[in-house]
Write an enzyme that holds these catalytic residues in place. Structure first.
Site, PDB file in Angstrom:
ATOM      1  CB  ALA A 127      -0.905   0.004   1.226  1.00 39.55           C
ATOM      2  CE  LYS A 128       5.530   4.913  -0.364  1.00 36.30           C
ATOM      3  NZ  LYS A 128       6.712   4.084  -0.061  1.00 36.30           N
ATOM      4  N   GLY A 129       0.574   5.875   0.530  1.00 34.88           N
ATOM      5  CA  GLY A 129      -0.262   7.070   0.608  1.00 34.88           C
ATOM      6  C   GLY A 129       0.534   8.301   0.281  1.00 34.88           C
TER       7      GLY A 129
END
Ligand code: GLU
Length: 438
Positions: A127-129
């Site tokens: 995941a990444k933000g």
């Protein structure tokens, strides 16, 4: 007459190769990621039928983050959180604040987290933000409000068994503390496991802050050893002097390597006799520009790539080593501390020139490995000593590198492709075993 046979119908709705939100070209970091996935397919047998799983993120959210500024005015920022793949466990990956971050880049960064966690065999997905903001232009109080609002907006996407953010470019322990507090207030109970890279006083792990840089040096040691060389005496050029580049430079120097060049946002410097990373950290910490560091010679940013050195450590942003500068690089080894620093074209040029690229998904995996330790320590309410953390980190990375090296040697492929083959096999095996719902 319309042919309604199921076979024909299936053909008529064949999956387009790229999801619509990527746009036409699929260029930039996401294009690089897709090309890296394509290189793996000939090596993974029947699992390649699941490859489209990797070519599209599982889910993502784009949010508006409004901010009341200190002067009373209003500003708005775009925020993103992407779950690329969760076949092997909850989403895992950092949160970055950067004015140029965008959805396609966060998708690529999330994809690299999927590969990274699988390459070192952690029970996580990817995941990444990101928040499209330049933190240098905002007060601490403003950044706290942005972080808290962003956290609330993506609240449905994160959780200790769902997706666990961590620090990345321009975010740190303090930002993680705000995320932990905001999430906890919203769900009504203290939930330290929702983030890693927290302050130690809030359940953070000893050794987490240094883990990515330390991991870079472990992987370099293992690679050099296989070439009959040693960290001591290696001449290192570092791009980026933040948490990754700064820590790695210090640890390299402690092991007898010589830091001959450093580039950061304030310029580039060289010193054949060796730059003292500890002194440089003090200089930069006092708000001085890098090009005024005493004893070193400032050079043009473009010329940083042509510095005579053995090991080049890009530890800043993606797409830094390009077709334009790859021909000038004089190092024999590129160690990717950043995520995605080498473009696809540059990768081919470096390979043709016999320069060994140690890919990000192994080189910088130290951070997420100690994040995993933090998540495990929080679950068992037990804190490990720093020595135990560092020893376990060293072992996991050295073992993972050995597996990647062997795969690359046996198949006669690049280390990156080898790491992707190992990771994609694990991910798609899990995908295959889980089967399709419904
Ligand atoms: N941001 C780091 C990375 O790119 C660490 C992520 C994590 O610890 O979850 O690997």
């Amino acid at each position: 007459m319309v042919d309604s046979s199921p076979v024909r119908q299936t053909r008529a709705v064949a999956t387009p190769r790229l999801p619509s939100y990527v746009g036409e070209a699929g260029i930039g970091p996401w294009g690089t990621f897709l090309a890296q996935v394509d290189r793996v397919l000939p090596h993974i047998g029947h699992l390649s039928q699941w490859a489209d799983t990797l070519r599209r993120p599982k889910r993502f959210i784009v949010v508006d983050v409004p901010l009341r500024r200190d002067d009373g005015s209003l500003a708005h920022f775009e925020g993103y959180r992407v779950h690329h793949n969760v076949s092997r466990g909850p989403g895992k990956g950092g949160l970055r604040f950067h004015p140029d971050v965008n959805l396609a880049e966060v998708m690529a960064l999330a994809g690299w987290m999927t590969i990274k966690t699988a390459a070192v065999n952690l029970p996580f997905g990817g995941a990444k933000g990101g928040v499209r903001i330049d933190p240098a232009h905002f007060s601490l109080a403003e950044l706290e409000r942005v972080t808290r609002r962003y956290t609330s907006e993506i609240g449905l996407m994160i959780g200790p068994e769902m997706d666990i953010p961590a620090p990345d470019v321009n975010t740190d322990e303090r930002v993680m503390a705000w995320i932990m507090d905001t999430y906890s207030m919203n769900v009504g109970r203290s939930t330290p496991r929702v983030v890693t890279g927290k302050p130690v006083s809030l359940g953070g792990s000893l050794g987490r802050r240094e883990a990515t840089g330390r991991g870079c040096t472990v992987v370099a040691r293992e690679a050099l050893r296989r070439l009959g060389r040693d960290v001591a005496g290696t001449r290192v050029a570092v791009q980026g002097f933040g948490n990754v580049g700064g820590t790695a430079a210090r640890l390299f120097a402690e092991q007898g390597a010589r830091i001959v060049a450093v580039q950061d946002v304030g310029g580039s410097i060289v010193d054949e006799a060796g730059i003292d990373p500890a002194a440089l950290a003090v200089h930069l910490g006092a708000g001085q520009r890098i090009d005024s560091f005493p004893g070193a010679t400032p050079i043009a940013d473009d010329d940083f790539w042509a510095v005579d050195c053995d090991l080049l450590l890009p530890a800043a942003l993606s797409n830094q080593i390009t077709a334009a500068n790859a021909t000038r690089i004089r190092a024999s080894m590129v160690l990717e501390g950043a995520n995605g620093p080498t473009t696809e074209q540059a990768e081919d040029i470096l390979a043709d020139r016999g320069i060994l690229v140690i890919p990000d998904v192994i080189a910088n995996a130290g951070g997420v490995i100690v994040s995993y330790f933090e998540w495990v320590q929080n679950a068992s309410n037990f804190a490990w000593s720093e020595d135990a953390v560092n020893a376990r980190l060293d072992r996991i990375l050295a073992d993972a590198f050995a597996v990647v090296w062997r795969e690359a040697t046996e198949r006669n492929i690049a280390l990156r492709t080898a790491a992707f083959v190992i990771a994609c096999s694990r991910i798609l095996e899990a995908r295959d075993m889980r089967g399709l719902y419904p």
